[in-house]
Design a protein around this motif. Structure first.
Motif, PDB file in Angstrom:
ATOM      1  N   MET A  93       0.829  -1.208   0.000  1.00  0.00           N
ATOM      2  CA  MET A  93       0.000   0.000   0.000  1.00  0.00           C
ATOM      3  C   MET A  93       0.866   1.262   0.000  1.00  0.00           C
ATOM      4  SD  MET A  93      -3.031   1.274   0.003  1.00  0.00           S
ATOM      5  CE  MET A  93      -3.845   2.820   0.369  1.00  0.00           C
ATOM      6  N   ARG A  94       1.875   1.290   0.899  1.00  0.00           N
ATOM      7  CA  ARG A  94       2.731   2.472   0.968  1.00  0.00           C
ATOM      8  C   ARG A  94       3.510   2.671  -0.324  1.00  0.00           C
ATOM      9  NH1 ARG A  94       6.708   2.009   4.252  1.00  0.00           N
ATOM     10  NH2 ARG A  94       6.329  -0.104   4.989  1.00  0.00           N
ATOM     11  N   ALA A  95       3.963   1.560  -0.914  1.00  0.00           N
ATOM     12  CA  ALA A  95       4.721   1.664  -2.161  1.00  0.00           C
ATOM     13  C   ALA A  95       3.847   2.242  -3.270  1.00  0.00           C
ATOM     14  CB  ALA A  95       5.256   0.293  -2.568  1.00  0.00           C
ATOM     15  N   GLY A  96       2.587   1.802  -3.318  1.00  0.00           N
ATOM     16  CA  GLY A  96       1.674   2.317  -4.328  1.00  0.00           C
ATOM     17  C   GLY A  96       1.386   3.791  -4.135  1.00  0.00           C
ATOM     18  N   LEU A  97       1.220   4.204  -2.877  1.00  0.00           N
ATOM     19  CA  LEU A  97       0.971   5.618  -2.591  1.00  0.00           C
ATOM     20  C   LEU A  97       2.171   6.475  -2.970  1.00  0.00           C
ATOM     21  CD1 LEU A  97      -0.881   5.514   0.848  1.00  0.00           C
ATOM     22  CD2 LEU A  97      -1.788   6.373  -1.319  1.00  0.00           C
ATOM     23  N   ARG A  98       3.368   5.968  -2.670  1.00  0.00           N
ATOM     24  CA  ARG A  98       4.575   6.730  -3.018  1.00  0.00           C
ATOM     25  C   ARG A  98       4.662   6.934  -4.528  1.00  0.00           C
ATOM     26  NH1 ARG A  98       9.724   8.379  -1.877  1.00  0.00           N
ATOM     27  NH2 ARG A  98       9.664   7.933   0.347  1.00  0.00           N
ATOM     28  N   MET A  99       4.397   5.879  -5.290  1.00  0.00           N
ATOM     29  CA  MET A  99       4.437   5.998  -6.745  1.00  0.00           C
ATOM     30  C   MET A  99       3.407   7.008  -7.236  1.00  0.00           C
ATOM     31  SD  MET A  99       4.947   2.044  -8.004  1.00  0.00           S
ATOM     32  CE  MET A  99       4.758   2.555  -9.714  1.00  0.00           C
ATOM     33  N   LEU A 100       2.215   6.968  -6.635  1.00  0.00           N
ATOM     34  CA  LEU A 100       1.155   7.894  -7.035  1.00  0.00           C
ATOM     35  C   LEU A 100       1.536   9.335  -6.735  1.00  0.00           C
ATOM     36  CD1 LEU A 100      -1.770   8.658  -7.838  1.00  0.00           C
ATOM     37  CD2 LEU A 100      -2.440   8.115  -5.480  1.00  0.00           C
ATOM     38  N   VAL A 101       1.975   9.576  -5.503  1.00  0.00           N
ATOM     39  CA  VAL A 101       2.274  10.945  -5.077  1.00  0.00           C
ATOM     40  C   VAL A 101       3.518  11.486  -5.765  1.00  0.00           C
ATOM     41  CG1 VAL A 101       2.880  12.375  -3.097  1.00  0.00           C
ATOM     42  CG2 VAL A 101       1.107  10.631  -2.870  1.00  0.00           C
ATOM     43  N   ASP A 102       4.537  10.650  -5.915  1.00  0.00           N
ATOM     44  CA  ASP A 102       5.768  11.102  -6.559  1.00  0.00           C
ATOM     45  C   ASP A 102       5.554  11.485  -8.018  1.00  0.00           C
ATOM     46  OD1 ASP A 102       7.463  11.061  -4.422  1.00  0.00           O
ATOM     47  OD2 ASP A 102       8.234   9.044  -4.793  1.00  0.00           O
ATOM     48  N   GLY A 103       4.435  11.043  -8.586  1.00  0.00           N
ATOM     49  CA  GLY A 103       4.149  11.380  -9.973  1.00  0.00           C
ATOM     50  C   GLY A 103       3.512  12.745 -10.144  1.00  0.00           C
ATOM     51  N   VAL A 104       3.273  13.439  -9.031  1.00  0.00           N
ATOM     52  CA  VAL A 104       2.669  14.777  -9.080  1.00  0.00           C
ATOM     53  C   VAL A 104       3.749  15.807  -8.785  1.00  0.00           C
ATOM     54  CG1 VAL A 104       0.893  16.281  -8.114  1.00  0.00           C
ATOM     55  CG2 VAL A 104       0.477  13.818  -8.295  1.00  0.00           C
ATOM     56  N   ASP A 105       3.931  16.747  -9.691  1.00  0.00           N
ATOM     57  CA  ASP A 105       5.049  17.690  -9.600  1.00  0.00           C
ATOM     58  C   ASP A 105       5.097  18.456  -8.282  1.00  0.00           C
ATOM     59  OD1 ASP A 105       5.956  16.961 -12.076  1.00  0.00           O
ATOM     60  OD2 ASP A 105       4.915  18.572 -13.139  1.00  0.00           O
ATOM     61  N   GLU A 106       3.937  18.967  -7.823  1.00  0.00           N
ATOM     62  CA  GLU A 106       3.954  19.854  -6.655  1.00  0.00           C
ATOM     63  C   GLU A 106       3.885  19.119  -5.319  1.00  0.00           C
ATOM     64  OE1 GLU A 106      -0.245  20.418  -8.462  1.00  0.00           O
ATOM     65  OE2 GLU A 106       1.696  19.598  -9.059  1.00  0.00           O
ATOM     66  N   ILE A 107       3.936  17.785  -5.344  1.00  0.00           N
ATOM     67  CA  ILE A 107       3.883  17.000  -4.106  1.00  0.00           C
ATOM     68  C   ILE A 107       5.136  16.135  -4.009  1.00  0.00           C
ATOM     69  CG2 ILE A 107       2.588  15.306  -2.758  1.00  0.00           C
ATOM     70  CD1 ILE A 107       0.085  16.126  -4.261  1.00  0.00           C
ATOM     71  N   ASP A 116     -10.002   2.255  -1.448  1.00  0.00           N
ATOM     72  CA  ASP A 116     -10.383   2.067  -2.848  1.00  0.00           C
ATOM     73  C   ASP A 116     -10.648   3.401  -3.546  1.00  0.00           C
ATOM     74  OD1 ASP A 116     -12.751   2.825  -1.688  1.00  0.00           O
ATOM     75  OD2 ASP A 116     -13.904   1.069  -2.325  1.00  0.00           O
ATOM     76  N   ALA A 117     -10.274   4.506  -2.888  1.00  0.00           N
ATOM     77  CA  ALA A 117     -10.446   5.829  -3.499  1.00  0.00           C
ATOM     78  C   ALA A 117      -9.627   5.920  -4.781  1.00  0.00           C
ATOM     79  CB  ALA A 117     -10.008   6.918  -2.524  1.00  0.00           C
ATOM     80  N   GLN A 118     -10.159   6.627  -5.753  1.00  0.00           N
ATOM     81  CA  GLN A 118      -9.454   6.819  -7.011  1.00  0.00           C
ATOM     82  C   GLN A 118      -8.217   7.698  -6.791  1.00  0.00           C
ATOM     83  OE1 GLN A 118     -10.298   5.337 -10.038  1.00  0.00           O
ATOM     84  NE2 GLN A 118     -11.666   4.210  -8.661  1.00  0.00           N
ATOM     85  N   PRO A 119      -7.171   7.498  -7.602  1.00  0.00           N
ATOM     86  CA  PRO A 119      -5.960   8.320  -7.457  1.00  0.00           C
ATOM     87  C   PRO A 119      -6.253   9.818  -7.440  1.00  0.00           C
ATOM     88  CG  PRO A 119      -5.534   6.505  -8.951  1.00  0.00           C
ATOM     89  CD  PRO A 119      -6.999   6.458  -8.639  1.00  0.00           C
ATOM     90  N   ALA A 120      -7.180  10.252  -8.288  1.00  0.00           N
ATOM     91  CA  ALA A 120      -7.509  11.683  -8.339  1.00  0.00           C
ATOM     92  C   ALA A 120      -8.085  12.164  -7.010  1.00  0.00           C
ATOM     93  CB  ALA A 120      -8.505  11.948  -9.468  1.00  0.00           C
ATOM     94  N   GLU A 121      -8.848  11.292  -6.318  1.00  0.00           N
ATOM     95  CA  GLU A 121      -9.402  11.656  -5.013  1.00  0.00           C
ATOM     96  C   GLU A 121      -8.295  11.859  -3.991  1.00  0.00           C
ATOM     97  OE1 GLU A 121     -13.119   9.644  -3.505  1.00  0.00           O
ATOM     98  OE2 GLU A 121     -12.608   8.257  -5.119  1.00  0.00           O
ATOM     99  N   VAL A 122      -7.315  10.964  -4.009  1.00  0.00           N
ATOM    100  CA  VAL A 122      -6.215  11.049  -3.047  1.00  0.00           C
ATOM    101  C   VAL A 122      -5.412  12.325  -3.278  1.00  0.00           C
ATOM    102  CG1 VAL A 122      -4.121   9.937  -2.186  1.00  0.00           C
ATOM    103  CG2 VAL A 122      -6.091   8.540  -2.872  1.00  0.00           C
ATOM    104  N   ILE A 123      -5.101  12.610  -4.529  1.00  0.00           N
ATOM    105  CA  ILE A 123      -4.335  13.818  -4.848  1.00  0.00           C
ATOM    106  C   ILE A 123      -5.125  15.065  -4.464  1.00  0.00           C
ATOM    107  CG2 ILE A 123      -3.286  15.168  -6.693  1.00  0.00           C
ATOM    108  CD1 ILE A 123      -1.795  12.585  -5.916  1.00  0.00           C
ATOM    109  N   ALA A 124      -6.427  15.067  -4.765  1.00  0.00           N
ATOM    110  CA  ALA A 124      -7.269  16.219  -4.415  1.00  0.00           C
ATOM    111  C   ALA A 124      -7.319  16.410  -2.905  1.00  0.00           C
ATOM    112  CB  ALA A 124      -8.676  16.023  -4.971  1.00  0.00           C
ATOM    113  N   ALA A 125      -7.360  15.304  -2.161  1.00  0.00           N
ATOM    114  CA  ALA A 125      -7.402  15.391  -0.699  1.00  0.00           C
ATOM    115  C   ALA A 125      -6.101  15.965  -0.154  1.00  0.00           C
ATOM    116  CB  ALA A 125      -7.664  14.013  -0.101  1.00  0.00           C
ATOM    117  N   ILE A 126      -4.975  15.550  -0.721  1.00  0.00           N
ATOM    118  CA  ILE A 126      -3.677  16.060  -0.267  1.00  0.00           C
ATOM    119  C   ILE A 126      -3.585  17.563  -0.523  1.00  0.00           C
ATOM    120  CG2 ILE A 126      -1.185  15.992  -0.674  1.00  0.00           C
ATOM    121  CD1 ILE A 126      -1.519  12.999  -1.324  1.00  0.00           C
ATOM    122  N   LYS A 127      -3.949  17.979  -1.725  1.00  0.00           N
ATOM    123  CA  LYS A 127      -3.887  19.407  -2.054  1.00  0.00           C
ATOM    124  C   LYS A 127      -4.875  20.206  -1.203  1.00  0.00           C
ATOM    125  CE  LYS A 127      -2.353  18.827  -6.859  1.00  0.00           C
ATOM    126  NZ  LYS A 127      -2.685  19.051  -8.283  1.00  0.00           N
TER     127      LYS A 127
END
Length: 210
Positions: A1-15, A93-104
């Motif tokens: 889970m953590r590895a997947g989150l890191r890959m997702l977040v690291d793919g966003v320039d401002e995070i 099971d939140a979509q990647p876009a939901e996670v990124i939107a929540a972080i921002k």
């Protein structure tokens, strides 16, 4: 889970990911040392769980906004997470876009909830509102004070609008105030009610109304 989150977040320039933890105690240590803007927190972890870790972060005054990201969305977990200081609650099971939107959104204090969690929160609010409807078939009970002691009616009105989900701009328009004045009222409410974000404030308002 953590590895997947890191890959997702690291793919966003401002995070940028600055740390990881496998348990609550380590998460607290990492937050102290690294001073992140946002912490993604699971509920169930070895030793100190995510809810206790969130509570400790808030009690220590650590500025990081906590997003609970978990597979467990029971009523107890949702309410306890928000009362502990979490700004958002997402299911795994939140979509990647939901996670990124929540972080921002968390950086600015804006809550984000997975659809089932949001539905539950709305249901609670509706039930709380219905509980205020007079019923002549049951004995009357002492009414709850309209405004808690120490809070002005104007401040409480702002809190009630927050509980309805209005933004600062919408509250300002509804109350014929400037957004600066609304923010001032919110700051005083946060201090007087000992809350740190709009979600906690909304919960306190709804609890007082029931």
């Amino acid at each position: 889970m953590r590895a997947g989150l890191r890959m997702l977040v690291d793919g966003v320039d401002e995070i940028r990911v600055v740390g990881e933890a496998t348990d609550g105690a380590t998460a607290i240590d990492q937050a102290r040392a690294l001073d992140p803007d946002v912490v993604l927190m699971d509920v169930r972890m070895p030793g100190c769980d995510g809810l206790e870790a969130t509570r400790r972060l808030q009690n220590e005054g650590i500025r990081a906004r906590v997003i609970v990201l978990t597979a467990f969305d029971t009523d107890g977990y949702v309410l306890e997470a928000l009362r502990s200081g979490a700004v958002s609650f997402l299911l795994k099971d939140a979509q990647p876009a939901e996670v990124i939107a929540a972080i921002k959104g968390a950086v600015g204090g804006s809550p984000q909830f997975s659809a089932p969690v949001l539905t539950r929160l709305v249901t609670w609010a509706i039930e709380a509102d219905r509980s205020l409807t007079p019923d002549s078939s049951v004995p009357s009970v002492p009414s709850v004070p309209a405004v808690p002691v120490g809070i002005t009616p104007r401040e409480w009105e702002v809190g009630e609008f927050v509980a309805q989900g209005l933004t600062n701009s919408e509250i300002a328009e509804a109350m014929y105030l400037s957004t600066t004045t609304v923010k001032t009222h919110l700051g005083r409410l946060f201090d007087k009610l000992h809350v740190t974000n709009r979600v906690q404030l909304a919960i306190r308002v709804l609890e007082h109304s029931t």
